[in-house]
Design an enzyme around this catalytic site. Structure first.
Site, PDB file in Angstrom:
ATOM      1  N   CYS A  75       0.947  -1.254   0.152  1.00  0.00           N
ATOM      2  CA  CYS A  75      -0.124   0.336  -0.326  1.00  0.00           C
ATOM      3  C   CYS A  75       0.481   1.422  -0.083  1.00  0.00           C
ATOM      4  O   CYS A  75       1.853   1.391   0.982  1.00  0.00           O
ATOM      5  CB  CYS A  75      -0.767  -0.240   1.280  1.00  0.00           C
ATOM      6  SG  CYS A  75      -2.042   1.746   1.443  1.00  0.00           S
ATOM      7  N   CYS A 119      -0.215   4.095   2.386  1.00  0.00           N
ATOM      8  CA  CYS A 119      -0.259   3.539   3.960  1.00  0.00           C
ATOM      9  C   CYS A 119       1.998   4.270   4.132  1.00  0.00           C
ATOM     10  O   CYS A 119       1.937   4.457   5.168  1.00  0.00           O
ATOM     11  CB  CYS A 119      -0.112   2.046   4.290  1.00  0.00           C
ATOM     12  SG  CYS A 119      -1.309   0.863   3.523  1.00  0.00           S
TER      13      CYS A 119
END
Length: 114
Positions: free
Chosen positions: A36, A39
């Site tokens: 991700c 993230c």
């Protein structure tokens, strides 16, 4: 394996209830994954907030791939999802990366109701 920012502990399905639901402070949980990108962008923001807000909020992260049980329990469908828990209950949920200033503003609401 994700590397948490300094001041951000990593929790798992096994440690979540103790570390998050049993915490004295409000807890901000980042549901994250290695793949991700947003993230990874959020990691230094969470590290900075953890340092600035130490004593007011605890910040942890959980990998949705290695600990899918908790993500499933709270119906987390996207990463990064940030969820704030207070007294063992989820009280706020935010999806997506955000700048530190915006995150701190969103957390003010959480502190106001403590």
């Amino acid at each position: 394996m994700i590397h948490a920012a300094e001041g951000v502990a990593e929790v798992t399905d096994a440690t979540f209830d103790h570390e998050v639901l049993g915490a004295d402070l409000p807890v901000l949980v980042q549901f994250t994954a290695d793949w991700c990108g947003p993230c990874r962008q959020l990691a230094p923001v969470l590290g900075a907030v953890a340092a600035e807000e130490a004593g007011r909020i605890k910040i942890v992260q959980i990998d949705v791939d290695t600990s899918p049980g908790i993500a499933s329990r709270y119906a987390v469908l996207a990463t990064p999802t940030l969820m704030v828990f207070r007294s063992g209950e989820p009280v706020r949920s935010m999806v997506g990366a955000r700048p530190k200033r915006k995150l701190l503003q969103e957390l003010e609401d959480v502190y106001a109701t403590v």
